[in-house]
Structures are given as structure tokens and as C-alpha cells.
Design a protein around this motif. Structure first.
Motif, mmCIF file in Angstrom:
data_model
loop_
_atom_site.group_PDB
_atom_site.id
_atom_site.type_symbol
_atom_site.label_atom_id
_atom_site.label_comp_id
_atom_site.label_asym_id
_atom_site.label_seq_id
_atom_site.Cartn_x
_atom_site.Cartn_y
_atom_site.Cartn_z
ATOM 1 N N TRP A 121 3.046 2.404 -9.572
ATOM 2 C CA TRP A 121 3.079 3.772 -9.914
ATOM 3 C C TRP A 121 2.735 4.672 -8.780
ATOM 4 N N GLY A 122 1.946 4.140 -7.932
ATOM 5 C CA GLY A 122 1.780 4.914 -6.467
ATOM 6 C C GLY A 122 2.991 5.090 -5.804
ATOM 7 N N THR A 125 4.199 -5.023 -15.152
ATOM 8 C CA THR A 125 3.454 -4.386 -13.937
ATOM 9 C C THR A 125 4.408 -3.347 -13.279
ATOM 10 N N TYR A 141 0.275 -3.253 -10.915
ATOM 11 C CA TYR A 141 0.492 -2.013 -11.575
ATOM 12 C C TYR A 141 0.030 -0.779 -10.905
ATOM 13 N N PRO A 142 -0.887 -0.410 -10.394
ATOM 14 C CA PRO A 142 -1.411 0.962 -9.930
ATOM 15 C C PRO A 142 -0.429 0.965 -8.613
ATOM 16 N N ASN A 189 -3.073 -6.115 -8.338
ATOM 17 C CA ASN A 189 -3.090 -4.808 -7.956
ATOM 18 C C ASN A 189 -1.424 -4.215 -8.131
#
Length: 455
Positions: free
Chosen positions: A208-209, A76, A204-205, A202
């Protein structure tokens, strides 16, 4: 440890002063005593319930494929790890899945380190050209306004963080690899003990964010300086893009790790609550105690692995905040408020926001792992459980008090909310002293003007 078990068993007959033991030694001593009790029961009784006598399991070498399968934290957060590799900030690598080989490693001859050196040489070349240009302009241009000089000082000092990168980051690569391997092994151990994996819903996103946001914010800051400062040329921005993005990524990395500790702590707490409601939970409590101690050691390893990087981080924030605050206040005293002073206040807000996020997340992570577990164990009704469970609860509380989940930068400083207040107090002290010099200088100039105007 058998020797200490023998000494403890003879303590009643011949009292002796027990040596001071570490929490881990105390845990092993307790297991040895239980093991002796179990052997005595087996020798004296054929049919006896031994469920109250938990014996430490032998360590086994985990299958690397199984470690990879359940390493949710790595999968992640892999995007940030790859970003650090591309930027040359932390060139750790993932080892091939072989037995007795740690999943994460660090080697000075690896392709990741060689790539980091290549990126560093290019980046340092650009930084040297920009640094030389800015220092020459700062020294030769004596008519520069004070607020513009403050901007120059801030951005010149920021360039020096590039030269600290090999010492602050690469040198601690083995410690970072240890921290990553601790996470990998912990997740599989957690699954074996509790029967459920640690899920980061939450992360993983979020990772990336934060990767995208770190670089976007760096680009926006540099472009704003290009448009607001007349002496800030466009090609200067290429030296500052990776430096400011690195600071943003450090803050993102800390936030992600603290978030992961909170998630692991909640998962362990939920399993602990279910176990306490079961019948005779002593054996599971012992395993949960070992899981909690491992989690606390990981938090300590986080500060040890990234001590130099975040030490440099705090120094940059501290210096920049003082200089920017003094420059803005001094210019307001001299010429009144302008948009340039607003820009300096934005820099102060940016630096203090980064420091607040790091300290606040560390505070919440320590609270979830330490105080929340203590509260949960203190609320256990010891009169309603068996004696073995009572002992385990007491030993769990002792383990928490002896292994506090503190994020310490290798002895330099504890990362918590107290660091914010101490930094603010130091900054206020320095600002008061600097403003006193400024006000004294202003009074001296006014006195000279008054004398010159007298006929």
C-alpha cells in the motif's frame, strides 16, 4: 521413465552410455529406481522398514477454496494488482473458484482488458497532443538554451513509452497469469509439506505504501518540471502522470516480488534446518528439494513474464541517464552550473536509483534462494547421517547447481549487480565520446574567435 530405470539397473552387467537428462528427468529417474527397490523389498520380505524409500506422491487437484484461503501473497499484494488494473498496465483477473480452473487468468475479452483499452485510448490521445506540441516548439524555437533542449528530448522520449505498453505489457499477460498461479499453488504445497504457511508480515502495508508513494512521486516530479521549465505547461503533466507512475510501480512490483522470494526462502530454510536435526530426514529432504526447484522456477518465470516491460524500463533508464548527464556537463562547460543543471543531475540520480533497486533486490533474492541453501547443505555432516540422507543432500546440491535461481529477461539480460556495472561502463564510454566532440567544438569556436580578433 520405467524404461530408463530398467536401463540403469542393467548398467553393471552391460555398460552403456547413458543419455543426457535434464535435472527434472534425473529426479524422476531417481524416484523410479527407489520405487523398484521398494517393490523388490516388498516381494522378498514381509516385515521390513521402508522409511528410507520415498515414493513420489501422485498429483492431486487442489480445492480452489483452499488455494484462496492460503494464498497470502495474493491477498497482501492485491492493492498493487488492482492499481495496475485501474491504470490499464496489466489487466489480469481473478477467476471464480472452480475446479480445474487456474485462480488467475488473462483473456483478451475480459472486462479488465476492455477497461485497459479504454484507458489507453484516452491516455494516448493526451500523449499525442502533448507530443505534437513539444515537437513543434523544439523544432521552431532555435534560440532555446541547450539545457532546455535536453529537457525536451528527455520528456519527448518518455512519451514514446506509452506506445510500447500493449507490446511490452499486454502481450505477456498469459505469462504473468502463470507466474501468479505458480505462487498460489506453491503456498498450499509448502503448507502441506512443512505443516506451516508462508507468512509475509510486512508485505501488506509495504505494498500500500509503495502504491501511494509511486503516484505521489510522479505528481511531485511533474509539478517540479512545471515550475522549473518555462515551456512546460500545466496540461502537459496529465500525459506524464501515468507514465512516470508506471515506471515507479514497475520498480515497486519488482521489489515486492524479490522481497516475497526472500521470505519464502527463509521459511523453507528454517523448515529444512528442523528436518535435518530429526532422525532419518531423507523423505522430507526429497519434498523440500521439489519445493526449492519450484521456487527457483518461479524466479525464472518472473523474468520471463515481465521481460518486455523491464527491458523497456532499462532502455528508458539507459537513454535518459546518458542524455541528462551529457546535457548537464555540456551546459556547465558552456555557461557554468545553474539550478537547471542540478535538475538534470536529479533526473540522473532518480534513474540510477531505480536501476540500482531492481538489480540489488534481484541479487539478494538470488543469493537467499541459491547460495544460502548451498551453504546450509554443505555444512551438513554427512558422516553423522544415514546413506539415504546423504544421497538426498547430494541430489539437493545437484538440483541447485542445475537450476540456478537467476532472474533473466527471457534471454535478453540477467538482472543482477553486474547489470549496473555494465550499464555504467557503457554510459561512461558514450559520455567520453560525446564530450570529446563537445571539447573539439569548443576549441574550434575559440580558434575562430581568435582569428576574427586578429587585426
Amino acid at each position: 521413465m520405467a524404461f530408463w530405470a530398467t536401463v540403469a539397473s542393467r548398467e553393471v552387467a552391460s555398460p552403456r552410455v547413458m543419455p543426457a537428462l535434464t535435472p527434472s528427468q534425473k529426479q524422476f529417474l531417481h524416484d523410479e529406481l527407489r520405487y523398484r527397490e521398494k517393490l523388490n523389498f516388498l516381494a522378498d520380505n514381509d516385515d521390513v522398514n521402508l522409511s528410507d524409500y520415498y515414493v513420489r506422491k501422485e498429483e492431486t487437484v487442489d480445492d480452489p477454496e483452499l488455494l484462496d484461503k492460503h494464498d497470502s501473497f495474493y491477498h497482501t499484494t492485491k492493492s498493487l494488482l488492482v492499481l495496475f488494473q485501474i491504470m490499464g498496465v496489466m489487466p489480469i483477473h481473478r477467476n471464480p473458484p472452480k475446479p480445474n480452473l487456474p485462480r488467475t487468468g488473462y483473456s483478451w475479452t475480459s472486462k479488465q482488458v476492455l477497461w485497459a483499452m479504454f484507458v489507453y485510448v484516452i491516455q494516448t490521445t493526451v500523449v499525442i497532443f502533448v507530443l505534437q506540441e513539444r515537437v513543434n516548439k523544439f523544432v521552431t524555437n532555435s534560440e532555446t538554451r541547450f539545457d532546455e533542449a535536453i529537457y525536451n528530448v528527455i520528456f519527448i522520449s518518455l512519451l514514446f513509452t506509452n506506445f510500447l505498453l500493449p507490446v511490452a505489457s499486454w502481450r505477456h499477460g498469459p505469462q504473468v497469469a502463470i507466474f501468479k498461479n505458480m505462487w498460489t499453488n506453491y503456498q498450499l504445497k509448502f503448507l502441506k509439506v512443512t505443516g506451516t504457511p508462508i507468512v509475509f508480515p510486512n508485505l501488506y502495508p509495504l505494498t500500500w505504501g509503495l502504491c501511494i508513494f509511486s503516484w505521489t512521486l510522479s505528481i511531485l516530479i511533474n509539478l517540479s518540471q512545471y515550475f522549473l521549465q518555462p515551456d512546460f505547461e500545466f496540461w502537459y503533466t496529465f500525459a506524464y502522470y501515468p507514465l512516470i507512475a508506471m515506471l515507479n510501480c514497475f520498480c515497486s512490483l519488482w521489489y515486492i516480488n524479490c522481497n516475497a522470494f526472500g521470505t519464502a526462502s527463509r521459511a523453507l530454510s528454517e523448515s529444512l534446518q528442523k528436518t535435518l536435526r530429526s532422525e532419518k530426514p531423507a523423505q522430507k529432504l526429497t519434498e523440500y528439494r521439489y519445493l526449492w526447484v519450484d521456487l527457483s522456477h518461479m524466479m525464472q518465470q518472473l523474468g520471463r513474464a515481465y521481460s518486455n516491460m523491464y527491458g523497456m524500463y532499462c532502455l528508458v533508464v539507459f537513454f535518459t541517464t546518458i542524455i541528462a548527464t551529457y546535457g548537464s556537463l555540456s551546459e556547465i562547460i558552456d555557461h557554468g552550473a545553474t539550478y537547471k543543471e542540478v535538475g538534470l543531475f536529479v533526473i540522473v540520480f532518480y534513474c540510477m536509483s531505480l536501476l540500482y533497486i531492481i538489480c540489488n533486490e534481484a541479487h539478494y533474492a538470488s543469493q537467499r534462494v541459491g547460495l544460502d541453501f548451498q551453504t546450509q547443505l554443505l555444512n551438513v555432516n554427512l558422516t553423522a547421517v544415514d546413506s539415504a540422507t546423504q544421497k538426498e543432500v547430494e541430489m539437493f546440491l545437484v538440483a541447485i547447481s542445475k537450476n540456478p535461481p537467476i532472474m533473466n529477461l527471457d534471454g535478453y539480460a540477467n538482472i543482477n549487480r553486474e547489470l549496473i556495472t555494465s550499464n555504467v561502463s557503457f554510459m561512461a564510454t558514450y559520455l567520453v565520446v560525446l564530450l570529446q566532440f563537445k571539447i573539439t567544438e569548443q576549441r574550434g569556436l575559440r580558434s575562430q574567435q581568435a582569428i576574427a580578433m586578429d587585426p
